[in-house]
Write an enzyme that holds these catalytic residues in place. Structure first.
Site, short mmCIF file in Angstrom:
data_model
loop_
_atom_site.label_atom_id
_atom_site.label_comp_id
_atom_site.label_asym_id
_atom_site.label_seq_id
_atom_site.Cartn_x
_atom_site.Cartn_y
_atom_site.Cartn_z
N CYS A 91 0.61 -1.21 0.05
CA CYS A 91 -0.10 -0.14 0.20
C CYS A 91 0.90 1.28 0.17
O CYS A 91 2.09 1.10 0.10
CB CYS A 91 -1.15 0.08 1.28
SG CYS A 91 -0.24 0.20 2.70
N CYS B 126 -2.20 1.34 -4.35
CA CYS B 126 -0.91 1.88 -4.70
C CYS B 126 -0.89 2.38 -6.12
O CYS B 126 0.05 2.86 -6.45
CB CYS B 126 0.41 1.05 -4.27
SG CYS B 126 0.41 -0.48 -5.11
N CYS C 196 3.45 0.19 -8.36
CA CYS C 196 3.88 -1.20 -8.10
C CYS C 196 4.50 -1.90 -9.24
O CYS C 196 3.96 -1.87 -10.38
CB CYS C 196 2.77 -2.20 -7.52
SG CYS C 196 3.28 -3.71 -6.93
#
Length: 140
Positions: free
Chosen positions: A15, A89, A93
């Protein structure tokens, strides 16, 4: 997607701040799966500390995350994981072929009191139980 025979599956929870959702998810997975799964968590922009409301909410169910520290998401952490679970996120990522990605839509506990964090904690537990059943079922 189970890991290769004899290998433990590994899961990375990501996150933004690695201070709430991903810390609770990692703690639940460690608590419920024990040593059957390798667990990591990280954030794309790690916070200073784990959210105190998340620490309190997990303590209510007997899980101590007070010593955890938010960690920066690295390319290696993603490469070394079989399953990457993102929690808001976005595009930060890194994506690698052959990895399994899950995106869990969970409310952000940042700035919330423990009353608001409890339902997030409980929702994460259900998601973790389903994940364990899939990647690391208990041996009969």
């Amino acid at each position: 997607m189970p890991a290769s025979p004899g290998a433990k599956p590994s899961v990375l929870f990501v996150c933004v701040h690695n201070a709430g959702r991903s810390q609770m998810a990692a703690a639940w997975l460690t608590h419920l799966a024990g040593d059957r799964v390798e667990v990591r968590s990280a954030g794309s922009d790690p916070g200073e500390q784990v959210n105190p409301a998340a620490v309190a909410a997990m303590a209510e169910v007997g899980i101590d995350i007070s010593a955890e520290v938010p960690k920066l998401l690295t390319v290696d952490a993603v490469k070394e994981s079989d399953v990457c679970v993102t929690m808001g996120c976005g595009d930060t990522c890194p994506v690698f072929p052959g990895k399994r990605y899950l995106d869990w839509k969970l409310d952000d506990p940042a700035g919330q009191g423990v009353e608001a964090v409890r339902p997030i904690r409980d929702e994460i537990k259900v998601l973790i139980e389903d994940l364990i059943a899939e990647i690391a079922p208990a041996k009969p």
